[in-house]
Design an enzyme around this catalytic site. Structure first.
Site, PDB file in Angstrom:
ATOM      1  N   ASP A 957       0.832  -1.199   0.000  1.00 29.87           N
ATOM      2  CA  ASP A 957       0.000   0.000   0.000  1.00 29.87           C
ATOM      3  C   ASP A 957       0.865   1.246   0.000  1.00 29.87           C
ATOM      4  O   ASP A 957       1.941   1.273   0.602  1.00 29.87           O
ATOM      5  CB  ASP A 957      -0.901   0.004   1.251  1.00 29.87           C
ATOM      6  CG  ASP A 957      -2.120   0.887   1.057  1.00 29.87           C
ATOM      7  OD1 ASP A 957      -2.183   1.594   0.037  1.00 29.87           O
ATOM      8  OD2 ASP A 957      -3.001   0.879   1.934  1.00 29.87           O
ATOM      9  N   LYS A1026      -5.758  11.324  11.261  1.00 31.29           N
ATOM     10  CA  LYS A1026      -5.463  10.558  10.041  1.00 31.29           C
ATOM     11  C   LYS A1026      -6.379  10.927   8.876  1.00 31.29           C
ATOM     12  O   LYS A1026      -5.920  11.204   7.768  1.00 31.29           O
ATOM     13  CB  LYS A1026      -5.555   9.060  10.324  1.00 31.29           C
ATOM     14  CG  LYS A1026      -5.312   8.214   9.068  1.00 31.29           C
ATOM     15  CD  LYS A1026      -5.409   6.716   9.335  1.00 31.29           C
ATOM     16  CE  LYS A1026      -5.212   5.943   8.037  1.00 31.29           C
ATOM     17  NZ  LYS A1026      -5.293   4.480   8.237  1.00 31.29           N
ATOM     18  N   ASP A1184      -4.174   2.775  -5.173  1.00 32.43           N
ATOM     19  CA  ASP A1184      -2.740   2.880  -4.853  1.00 32.43           C
ATOM     20  C   ASP A1184      -2.253   1.698  -4.039  1.00 32.43           C
ATOM     21  O   ASP A1184      -1.137   1.730  -3.510  1.00 32.43           O
ATOM     22  CB  ASP A1184      -2.457   4.178  -4.097  1.00 32.43           C
ATOM     23  CG  ASP A1184      -3.173   4.236  -2.754  1.00 32.43           C
ATOM     24  OD1 ASP A1184      -4.186   3.534  -2.598  1.00 32.43           O
ATOM     25  OD2 ASP A1184      -2.735   4.993  -1.881  1.00 32.43           O
TER      26      ASP A1184
END
Length: 1259
Positions: A957, A1026, A1184
Site C-alpha cells: 500500500d 489521520k 494505490d
C-alpha cells in the site's frame, strides 16, 4: 369558459358601422345559433360519433363514469368547433385591418381590395391552421368529425367575403368622389379629408390602434385556447418532456430520433420510421434536430431492400436539409448497388466520383464504417463492378504510442515474458460458451446463502403464496401490456411526436413482464425512488435489446470465431507470442474482416428515453398489481388492494414507489432461496474481450462503457473518440481484467455460518432484521403525553425506522456478495475493468469484487498458484502484521520479528477461528488477517515452505499516496521523507508525524495559557488526525476537516463533550499549519491548480488536461439545468449537471487539485501494471494498493519505484501549463487587448490565467 372566449369576439365586431352590421347580421345570427346549438341538441348529434378512439386518447384524464366521459367528450368536440370559428373570425379581423389601411391610401384601384382578401385566404399559415374535415388543429392528436359544422362555417365565410368585397368597392368609389370634390376647396381640404377619414373609420367600425389591440386580444385568446386543447390532448400520451436548455435539448432530441428510428426498424415497422422521418423533415422547426446520421438510418433500410430510388430520395432530402452526405451515406448507396444484379457501372462510377469530390476514399468506408450482416460483402461487390481487382487496405492500428513513458515498452520487447493462463485452449473455448449463454439470457438465478436454513411451516406457506401471486401477476401484467400496446399502435404513424410503441415491441411480451416482476422482488421495504426504479427498468430493456441486436446483426457467430482463435494467445498448451491481447485481437479481426463489424454500431438510448420507458412500466405495475387484503389475516374484509404505492417524500416532490406492508411481510417471512441478477453483475467465466476501442471490450455481449459517466453524459465519450492513441490505457485495463480468481472456500464457509447465525457487528457481518430495534407505537392524540414526550417519541420512531432501513440495506448487500461468492465457489472467474473520468480503474461487476470490503477481499485469492520461494513466507508474515494495524513505524525486519513472536496466536487463529483465542478478531482487517493466518499455517506445516504453492495475494500500500505525488511534483525533500520517498532506516508514518507536530503546537499553546489546548492534553493521536491528513491532499476544506475531527473526538469516551466544538476548530487549524510546514510545496501547487481552474471556469470553459499516458480528461461539473419529464404518475424533475454550456466554477476549482492527483495516481498504476505484465507477474490494484504473489513482491516493488521515478522525471507541471496556455489562451490573447485589472469581460480572465500559468516558469 370556451363559450365566453368565443363570445368575446362580439366586442371586437361591435364597432362596425350600421351598414356592415346589416351586411353581416346573418353571421351574428349564425354565431348565436352556434352557441345555442352547442348548449342544445346539436351536441347530442356530435356525441353520436364513435367513442372508441376518443376514449383511447383521453383515458388518462377523463373520469371513469359514463356521464363524465360524455361531458369531457363534448368539451373536446366543442373545442374543435370553436377553434374553427375563432380562426374564421380572426381572418375577418385581418380583413378589417386591411380595409382600414386602404382608406388611408391614395385612391386605390378596385382590384386591390379583392386581392387582399384572396391573398389572405391563400396564406400557407391559414391553410395549416384551419382543420381539415375529420381533424382538429392539434396535429391530429385528438380526432373528431364535426363535418357539417366545418362545411357550414366554410360556406358562411365565402358568403361574407363576397359581401365584404362589394361593400369595399362601394366605399372606395365614395372616397374617390369625396377626394375629387375636396381638391377644389383649397385650405378646407385637410379638415374635410380628416373628417372623411374619420367617417371612413366609423363606416368600417375600426381604427388602427383599436384594431391592433383587438387583434392582439384575439391572438391571446387563441393561444390560451390552443394551450388548453394541447394540455388536454397531450394527457393521452404516457409521458412528455419539457427541457430548459435549447442547445442540449437539440442534442438529446437528435439522439432520441435516432434511437426511435432504430427501434422501429428493429421491430420491422419500416412505414412508421419512414413517415416519422418525413414528418420531421417537412417542418423547419423540427428539421434542425436532424443530422446526416438520421437520414443514413433510413438509407440502410432501403439499401437492404435494394431500392435505389429511395436512396436517391434520401440524398435529395439531405440536400434540402442543407446537409452533406458522409461515409455512411455513400456506403448505403454502394451497398444498394451491390444488391442489384443489373446495376450499371456508370451509376457506381458516378457515386465513387462524387464521394472523391467530397474528400472521401473507398478505404475510409472499410476502415471507419460499421457493418452489419453481409453489408461489407455487398459494398465490396459494388466497388468491384468498376474496380475488379480492388482489395481494401485496412488500418491495422499499429501506430506507436506517443507517450515517452511507454515508447520503450512497445518498441523493445526482446526481454518481455507475457504470462499464460493456467488453462488449455479447449478449456478456454468451453468457458467462452458458458459465458455466452449467461449473457444471452441477460439474467441469472442463483441460490441464496440463506437457503441453508431449515424450512419452517410458515416459510413454506409464504413461499407458496408468493409463487401463486406471481403467476397471477404475470397474467395480469401480460394482459395490461398487450392492451397498452394496442392503444399505442393505433396512434397516427405520421404524428411527429415520439411514441413508446416501438420500444415496447423490442422484446417478447413475457420478457417485459419478467423484468417488472423481478423489480418487485428486489424492492426494499422502505421503497425506491421512482427515478431510480424507472432507470433500472429502462436499462434492463436496453441491455436485452442490445443482445438481440447483436444476434440479428450476426455478430455473435463472428465473435465466437475470433474468440476461439484468440484463446491461442492465452492458453498454456499453445506457442508463446510476443504480442499483447489487444494487438492479437486486432490481427484476428483483420484476418476475418468479412461479415459484420464487432466494434460498436448500436445506437445508445438517451437518458430521457430510458427514464420514459421505465416510468411507463412502473405506472403499469402500480395500476395493475394487486393482492387480496385478507391473504394473511382472514378476519379482514376481502378486497383487492395495490401491492405498490406511489408516494412522495416529506416536503419534497421526489416520488417513491413503496411496497405494501403485506407484500413486505410475505417476502421477509418466506426467506426465498433464489436470487435473480442481471448477467453483468456476475464475474465472467472466461477471460474478458480485450479493449480495442472506446466502444468495444470487457463483456461478450453486454454493452459496457470504457469510461464511467453520469447518466446522459456524452462529452467524455466524444473526447475519447477523437483521441487517436489510447493503446497504453487499453492494455493496462486488459492486463487487470486477465487476472483469474477463485474463492477461498474454508473462509467463505465460516463467514456464511456467522451470517446465518445472527451476524456480528464487530466482524462487519450485518445481522438480520430480526435483530433490528422494534419501532415504538404510540397515539399522537393521547393527551396523557406532554408535547416534549410526544416529540421525543416521534424522534425514537424516526430513528428506529432509519436504523431498520440501514440494517436492511447492509444485510441485502452482504447477502448478494456472499450468495455470488457461494455460487462461484467451484469456479475460476475474471473481473473485466473500466475506468472513471480521471482514469482510476474499477471492476465492472458492482457487488462482488476485490475493491469491496474486508469480507469480500478475504474470500478472493488468485486462481494461479506460485511457489513461495525463499522470501515468500516472510512476506506473508509482514503482510499479516500490516493487516493488524500494529507496528506502523517499525522496519520490515522489525515487523517480521514481531510476527515470529506471535506464531502461536497465528496458528491458533487458523485452527480455531471461532472457538480459540480469537486473536485475529482484533486486527484492523480481521477477515483478511484470518485468511493470512490460514495461509501461513498451511505453509509452515508443509514439508518445504519454499516449495509451497500459494494463491494468496500480498498487498503493498502507498504511504498517503496523494502527498507522495505532491512531494514529488514540488521536489519537497522534507515532505518526501515523511511519505517514504526518501531512504530511511525505518518506514515513516506521515499521520503519526502530523500528530506529533500538532502535539508540539498544542503544548506550546497550553504553556501560554490557552484553555482548549490544555483540555486536549493526552487526546491527540494518530487516529484523530489521520482522515483529515489523508483528505487534505484531495481538497478537503477546513469545514470538512473540522467535521472529521469532531467525529473522532466524539468516539473518545473520556473526552469532555462540551469542548468538542472548540477542540475540533482548534485541531483542524493546527493540522493545516503542520501540513504547511511539513509539505511546503504542496499548498503552493494546490493553490496554483485551484486558481487556474477558477479562471478557466470563469471564462466559460470546463477544465481539461491530458495525463502523461495520453488520456484526455474533462471535469464534468456544470451548472444544473432543469428538465421535466411529464408522465401520468408525476412530473419527474431532472437536475441535469452534465454537458451544459456554463461550468460550475466552485466545483471546477475545488475538484481540479484532487482530480489531477488522481489522474497521476492512475497513470502510475497503469505504468506499473504494464511493466509487471511484461515481466510475467500477476498484478492487480485497488487504486494505490498493489497486489501480487508473495514470490514476486520484491519484483513488483522494484517496478513500482522505477515507474514512479519515470513518471515524475517528466516535466508534469510544465506540460500542464503548456497545455492550458495553448487550449485556453492561444488565439484569445491575439484577438483581445487585455486589461489586467478589469473584470468587464471574459478577456480579463484569460489575461490573469496567462499570467498565472506563466508564473510557473519563474518558480
Amino acid at each position: 369558459m370556451s363559450l365566453l372566449r368565443v363570445c368575446a369576439f362580439a366586442k371586437l365586431l361591435s364597432r362596425r358601422s350600421v351598414i356592415e352590421k346589416c351586411a353581416v347580421r346573418v353571421s351574428f345570427a349564425d354565431c348565436c345559433q352556434l352557441c345555442a346549438s352547442v348548449r342544445g341538441g346539436t351536441v347530442r348529434w356530435i356525441s353520436g360519433t364513435s367513442l372508441q378512439l376518443q376514449n383511447i386518447n383521453v383515458s388518462s384524464r377523463i373520469p371513469k363514469t359514463d356521464e363524465a366521459k360524455k361531458r369531457a367528450l363534448r368539451q373536446f368536440q366543442l373545442l374543435d368547433v370553436l377553434e374553427a370559428r375563432i380562426q374564421q373570425l380572426q381572418s375577418d379581423v385581418v380583413l378589417d385591418v386591411q380595409h382600414a389601411k386602404v382608406q388611408f391610401m391614395k385612391a386605390p384601384s378596385h382590384g386591390r381590395g379583392t386581392s387582399s382578401g384572396k391573398g389572405h385566404r391563400s396564406t400557407p399559415q391559414e391553410k395549416t391552421d384551419i382543420p381539415k374535415s375529420g381533424q382538429t388543429g392539434d396535429k391530429g392528436s385528438f380526432k373528431s368529425q364535426p363535418r357539417r359544422w366545418i362545411e357550414k362555417l366554410t360556406q358562411e365565410k365565402k358568403n361574407k367575403l363576397k359581401k365584404q368585397q362589394h361593400l369595399q368597392q362601394k366605399m372606395q368609389i365614395c372616397v374617390k368622389e369625396k377626394l375629387q370634390t375636396s381638391s377644389s376647396k383649397g385650405t378646407k381640404s385637410n379638415s374635410k379629408t380628416h373628417a372623411l377619414e374619420k367617417k371612413g373609420t366609423e363606416l368600417t367600425g375600426t381604427d388602427p390602434q383599436g384594431t391592433a389591440e383587438e387583434l392582439a386580444e384575439v391572438e391571446e385568446l387563441e393561444k390560451r385556447l390552443n394551450q388548453q386543447v394541447s394540455h388536454w390532448t397531450l394527457s393521452s400520451k404516457p409521458e412528455r418532456m419539457q427541457e430548459g436548455s435549447v442547445g442540449n435539448a437539440c442534442q438529446d432530441i437528435s439522439l432520441s430520433i435516432c434511437s426511435y428510428l432504430e427501434a422501429c426498424i428493429f421491430v420491422g415497422d419500416i412505414e412508421r420510421a419512414h413517415n416519422f422521418l418525413l414528418s420531421q423533415h417537412r417542418v423547419m422547426s423540427r428539421r434542425k434536430h436532424l443530422n446526416t446520421g438520421v437520414y443514413n438510418i433510413m438509407m440502410r433500410v432501403w439499401a437492404k431492400k435494394g431500392t435505389l430510388n429511395q436512396i436517391g430520395r434520401m440524398f435529395i432530402l439531405l440536400e434540402e436539409a442543407g446537409l452533406k452526405p458522409n461515409r455512411g451515406s455513400y456506403f448505403a448507396a454502394l451497398e444498394c448497388m451491390g444488391r442489384n444484379p443489373n446495376c450499371s457501372p456508370k451509376v457506381v462510377s458516378r457515386c465513387l466520383s462524387q464521394m472523391e469530390e467530397d474528400g472521401l476514399s473507398v478505404d475510409d468506408l472499410f476502415n471507419q464504417c460499421v457493418f452489419r450482416q453481409d453489408e461489407r460483402d455487398m459494398l465490396l461487390k459494388a466497388i468491384r463492378i468498376v474496380k475488379p481487382e480492388y482489395q481494401p487496405r485496412l488500418n491495422m492500428h499499429t501506430s506507436k504510442c506517443s507517450s515517452l513513458l511507454v515508447q520503450d515498452f512497445y518498441s523493445e520487447r526482446a526481454d518481455h515474458i507475457y504470462p499464460k493462463l493456467d488453462f488449455t485452449q479447449e478449456d478456454l473455448q468451453e468457458r467462452f460458451k458458458r459465458q455466452l449463454s449467461v449473457e444471452q439470457a441477460c439474467t441469472i438465478t442463483i441460490d441464496s446463502v440463506e437457503a441453508a436454513k431449515p424450512v419452517t411451516e410458515n416459510m413454506a406457506k409464504m413461499r407458496e403464496l408468493l409463487a401463486e401471486q406471481r403467476i397471477q401477476w404475470q397474467k395480469i401484467l401480460l394482459q395490461a401490456l398487450r392492451e397498452s400496446k394496442m392503444i399505442l399502435a393505433k396512434s397516427n404513424t405520421r404524428d411527429y411526436r415520439l411514441n413508446l410503441y416501438p420500444y415496447l415491441c423490442l422484446l417478447e411480451d413475457k420478457e417485459y413482464v419478467d423484468i417488472m416482476i423481478q423489480s418487485v422482488a428486489n424492492l426494499p421495504p422502505s421503497g425506491e425512488s421512482l427515478k431510480i426504479l424507472a432507470r433500472d427498468l429502462g436499462n434492463r430493456v436496453f441491455t436485452k435489446y442490445c443482445v438481440r441486436q447483436k444476434h440479428q446483426n450476426q455478430t455473435v457467430e463472428k465473435l465466437g470465431s475470433i474468440y476461439n482463435a484468440y484463446t491461442d494467445l492465452l492458453a498454456k498448451d499453445t506457442k508463446v507470442y510476443d504480442v499483447l491481447p489487444r494487438e492479437q485481437w486486432w490481427k484476428l479481426e483483420m484476418e476475418q474482416s468479412s461479415g459484420p463489424t464487432l466494434q460498436g454500431g448500436e445506437t445508445s438510448w438517451p437518458y430521457i428515453v430510458t427514464l420514459e420507458l421505465g416510468t411507463y412500466m412502473v405506472d403499469m405495475m402500480v395500476k395493475n398489481l394487486k393482492i387480496n387484503s385478507d391473504i394473511l389475516n382472514p378476519a379482514y374484509d376481502r378486497k383487492l388492494i395495490p401491492i405498490l404505492y406511489h408516494m412522495y417524500t416529506f416536503r419534497s416532490t421526489r416520488g417513491i414507489i413503496e411496497p405494501h406492508p403485506i407484500l413486505t411481510q410475505m417476502q421477509q417471512e418466506a426467506m426465498e432461496t433464489k436470487l435473480t441478477f442481471d448477467s453483468y453483475v456476475m464475474p465472467m467465466l472466461c477471460p474478458p474481450v480485450p479493449w480495442t476501442s472506446v466502444k468495444f471490450g470487457a463483456y461478450l455481449l453486454t454493452p459496457t462503457k470504457l469510461m464511467r459517466t453520469v447518466d446522459g453524459a456524452t462529452q467524455h465519450e466524444e473526447l475519447l473518440e477523437k483521441c487517436q492513441n489510447l493503446h497504453a490505457i487499453y492494455d493496462s485495463l486488459n492486463q487487470l481484467g486477465n487476472c483469474a480468481w477463485k474463492i477461498n472456500k474454508p473462509l467463505l464457509d465460516i463467514i456464511i455460518s456467522i451470517f446465518n447465525d445472527r451476524g456480528s457487528d464487530k466482524l462487519d457481518i450485518p445481522p438480520p432484521l430480526s435483530e433490528a430495534p422494534k419501532i415504538p407505537h404510540f397515539n399522537p392524540q393521547d393527551h396523557s403525553y406532554t408535547a416534549s414526550e410526544k416529540a421525543h417519541m416521534k424522534r425514537q420512531v424516526i430513528n428506529a425506522k432509519k436504523k431498520c432501513s440501514e440494517m436492511h440495506s447492509l444485510r441485502m448487500d452482504a447477502l448478494y456478495k456472499l450468495s455470488i461468492a457461494n455460487h462461484m465457489r467451484d469456479e475460476i472467474f475474471w473481473f473485466p475493468h473500466n475506468m472513471d473520468f480521471r482514469g482510476r480503474t474499477y471492476p465492472c461487476p458492482p457487488y462482488f469484487n476485490h475493491l469491496g470490503s474486508d469480507v469480500t477481499r478475504a474470500i478472493l485469492v488468485f486462481a494461479e498458484g506460485k511457489l513461495l520461494g525463499p522470501k515468500g513466507l516472510d512476506w506473508l508474515k509482514i503482510h499479516l502484521v500490516n493487516l493488524t494495524g500494529l507496528k506502523k513505524r517499525s522496519s520490515l525486519q522489525g515487523r517480521l520479528e514481531y510476527a515470529n513472536t506471535i506464531m502461536e496466536d497465528i496458528l491458533d487463529s487458523a485452527d480455531n477461528p471461532l472457538n480459540g483465542r480469537k486473536w485475529w478478531m482484533n486486527a484492523d482487517e480481521p477477515w483478511q488477517a484470518l485468511a493470512c493466518c490460514m495461509e501461513i499455517a498451511n505453509a509452515v506445516r508443509s514439508p518445504d515452505p519454499a516449495q509451497f504453492i500459494s494463491h494468496f495475494p500480498v498487498h503493498q500500500d502507498g504511504s498517503c499516496n496523494g502527498l507522495q505525488h505532491y512531494a514529488a511534483l514540488g521536489r519537497d525533500v522534507i515532505g518526501a521523507t515523511s511519505v517514504n520517498l526518501m531512504p530511511c532506516d525505518v518506514p515513516q508514518d506521515v499521520y503519526s508525524g502530523v500528530a506529533q507536530q500538532v502535539e508540539e503546537l498544542r503544548a506550546r499553546d497550553a504553556e501560554s495559557g490557552l484553555k482548549i489546548a490544555q483540555v486536549l492534553e493526552g487526546f491527540i493521536s494518530r487516529k484523530v488526525v489521520k482522515q483529515t491528513v489523508m483528505t487534505v491532499v484531495y481538497g478537503v476544506t477546513r469545514y470538512g476537516g473540522r467535521l472529521q475531527i469532531e467525529k473522532r473526538l466524539k468516539e473518545i469516551d473520556e473526552f469532555p463533550k462540551e469542548f468538542v466544538w472548540d477542540a475540533s476548530h482548534y485541531l483542524v487549524r493546527q493540522v493545516f499549519n503542520a501540513l504547511k510546514e511539513m509539505f511546503t510545496g504542496t499548498r503552493e501547487i494546490q493553490d496554483w491548480l485551484t486558481e487556474s481552474a477558477r479562471l478557466i471556469s470563469k471564462s466559460g470553459h470546463t477544465v481539461q488536461w491530458v495525463t502523461p499516458l495520453g488520456l484526455p480528461i474533462i471535469q464534468p461539473y456544470h451548472r444544473t439545468r432543469n428538465q421535466v419529464l411529464k408522465s401520468t404518475m408525476q412530473h419527474i424533475n431532472l437536475k441535469i449537471s452534465h454537458d451544459t454550456k456554463e461550468p460550475d466554477t466552485v466545483k471546477q476549482k475545488n475538484a481540479f487539485p484532487p482530480n489531477f492527483i488522481h489522474s497521476l495516481d492512475s497513470t502510475h498504476m497503469m505504468l506499473t501494471s504494464l511493466h509487471c505484465y511484461s515481466s510475467g507477474l500477476t498484478f492487480v490494484s485497488v487504486h494505490d494498493c498493489f497486489w501480487t504473489h508473495a514470490l514476486t513482491v520484491d519484483t513488483m516493488n522494484k517496478v513500482c519505484r522505477e515507474q514512479f521515478v519515470a513518471l515524475h522525471s517528466q516535466p508534469i507541471l510544465q506540460e500542464l501549463s503548456n497545455f492550458l496556455l495553448y487550449k485556453y489562451c492561444t488565439g484569445v490573447l491575439a484577438e483581445n487587448p487585455l486589461t489586467l485589472y478589469s473584470y468587464r469581460d471574459k478577456s480579463t480572465f484569460f489575461s490573469e490565467l496567462t499570467l498565472l500559468l506563466s508564473s510557473l516558469w519563474q518558480d
